[in-house]
Design a protein around this motif. Sequence first.
Motif, PDB file in Angstrom:
ATOM      1  N   THR A 206     -62.412  -0.861 -96.115  1.00  0.00           N
ATOM      2  CA  THR A 206     -61.057  -1.567 -95.400  1.00  0.00           C
ATOM      3  C   THR A 206     -60.432  -1.787 -96.888  1.00  0.00           C
ATOM      4  O   THR A 206     -59.867  -1.699 -96.687  1.00  0.00           O
ATOM      5  CB  THR A 206     -61.973  -2.938 -94.563  1.00  0.00           C
ATOM      6  OG1 THR A 206     -62.017  -2.447 -93.184  1.00  0.00           O
ATOM      7  CG2 THR A 206     -60.116  -3.445 -94.386  1.00  0.00           C
ATOM      8  N   THR A 207     -61.466  -2.297 -97.975  1.00  0.00           N
ATOM      9  CA  THR A 207     -60.607  -2.492 -99.724  1.00  0.00           C
ATOM     10  C   THR A 207     -61.004  -1.473-100.059  1.00  0.00           C
ATOM     11  O   THR A 207     -60.186  -1.644-101.321  1.00  0.00           O
ATOM     12  CB  THR A 207     -61.762  -3.450-100.367  1.00  0.00           C
ATOM     13  OG1 THR A 207     -63.397  -3.026-100.187  1.00  0.00           O
ATOM     14  CG2 THR A 207     -62.156  -5.059 -99.109  1.00  0.00           C
TER      15      THR A 207
ATOM     16  N   ALA B 132     -56.992  -2.991 -97.145  1.00  0.00           N
ATOM     17  CA  ALA B 132     -56.503  -4.386 -98.014  1.00  0.00           C
ATOM     18  C   ALA B 132     -57.060  -4.508 -98.810  1.00  0.00           C
ATOM     19  O   ALA B 132     -57.786  -3.292 -99.568  1.00  0.00           O
ATOM     20  CB  ALA B 132     -57.095  -5.665 -96.832  1.00  0.00           C
TER      21      ALA B 132
ATOM     22  N   ALA C  64     -58.327  -6.395-101.016  1.00  0.00           N
ATOM     23  CA  ALA C  64     -59.861  -7.099-101.691  1.00  0.00           C
ATOM     24  C   ALA C  64     -59.852  -7.771-100.574  1.00  0.00           C
ATOM     25  O   ALA C  64     -59.245  -7.236 -99.436  1.00  0.00           O
ATOM     26  CB  ALA C  64     -59.171  -7.869-102.900  1.00  0.00           C
ATOM     27  N   ALA C  65     -60.941  -7.488-100.433  1.00  0.00           N
ATOM     28  CA  ALA C  65     -62.009  -8.885 -99.586  1.00  0.00           C
ATOM     29  C   ALA C  65     -61.739 -10.199 -99.185  1.00  0.00           C
ATOM     30  O   ALA C  65     -61.072 -10.371-100.025  1.00  0.00           O
ATOM     31  CB  ALA C  65     -63.826  -8.313-100.144  1.00  0.00           C
TER      32      ALA C  65
ATOM     33  N   ARG D 143     -67.592 -10.470-102.687  1.00  0.00           N
ATOM     34  CA  ARG D 143     -65.783 -10.482-102.429  1.00  0.00           C
ATOM     35  C   ARG D 143     -65.927  -9.464-103.805  1.00  0.00           C
ATOM     36  O   ARG D 143     -64.840  -8.258-103.963  1.00  0.00           O
ATOM     37  CB  ARG D 143     -64.924 -10.773-102.506  1.00  0.00           C
ATOM     38  CG  ARG D 143     -63.573 -10.650-103.369  1.00  0.00           C
ATOM     39  CD  ARG D 143     -63.179 -12.236-102.717  1.00  0.00           C
ATOM     40  NE  ARG D 143     -61.322 -12.230-103.708  1.00  0.00           N
ATOM     41  CZ  ARG D 143     -60.372 -12.009-102.768  1.00  0.00           C
ATOM     42  NH1 ARG D 143     -60.678 -12.413-101.747  1.00  0.00           N
ATOM     43  NH2 ARG D 143     -59.295 -12.697-103.886  1.00  0.00           N
TER      44      ARG D 143
ATOM     45  N   ALA E 224     -64.813  -5.473-105.308  1.00  0.00           N
ATOM     46  CA  ALA E 224     -63.589  -5.539-106.254  1.00  0.00           C
ATOM     47  C   ALA E 224     -64.105  -4.620-107.495  1.00  0.00           C
ATOM     48  O   ALA E 224     -63.668  -3.478-107.465  1.00  0.00           O
ATOM     49  CB  ALA E 224     -63.036  -6.660-106.257  1.00  0.00           C
TER      50      ALA E 224
ATOM     51  N   LYS F 258     -64.271  -0.490-105.931  1.00  0.00           N
ATOM     52  CA  LYS F 258     -63.475  -0.045-106.428  1.00  0.00           C
ATOM     53  C   LYS F 258     -62.698   0.347-107.442  1.00  0.00           C
ATOM     54  O   LYS F 258     -62.082   1.169-107.778  1.00  0.00           O
ATOM     55  CB  LYS F 258     -62.036  -1.369-105.345  1.00  0.00           C
ATOM     56  CG  LYS F 258     -60.790  -0.575-105.364  1.00  0.00           C
ATOM     57  CD  LYS F 258     -60.120  -1.615-104.545  1.00  0.00           C
ATOM     58  CE  LYS F 258     -58.446  -0.670-103.913  1.00  0.00           C
ATOM     59  NZ  LYS F 258     -57.840  -2.254-103.126  1.00  0.00           N
TER      60      LYS F 258
END
Length: 138
Positions: A65-66, A110, A112-113, A120, A124, A127
Amino acid sequence: MRELAEQTGRFVARGRTAREVPKRRSLRTAHAWRTCLSTVGGGRVMKPLGNERRHYWLLKRMAQTTGADPVAARANGYLDCADWSRMVQRCRGCAWRDACDRWLAETTAAPAAPKPCRNRAALALMKLDAQLSAAPVS
């Protein structure tokens, strides 16, 4: 607490009244346990960890999702099995797990988480690693 129940059972079996049960020692012991459990982990009461398999898939869905890519992070040497295992373990201990499931069901993508997510920062970085490795080198 079991000790208190056993003592109470012994006193009642002998025909004694509940007033004769040594409550002071048992209450002190129960209070000591409550104090010990409430101070472990920085003043938080310890909670049982969640199911490993469920949190593995929650973390995979959160990464998807992130936009984080654990496979690319592993290939680039950023993430190893021990790191992934620690991430799943952090997810298992998270207090936001029920809301996380709802958030993942409602969100398809999204940047970010969410803030309560214990992974989180790691997601990041994962990603960012994927974006940097995909960028052309000039």
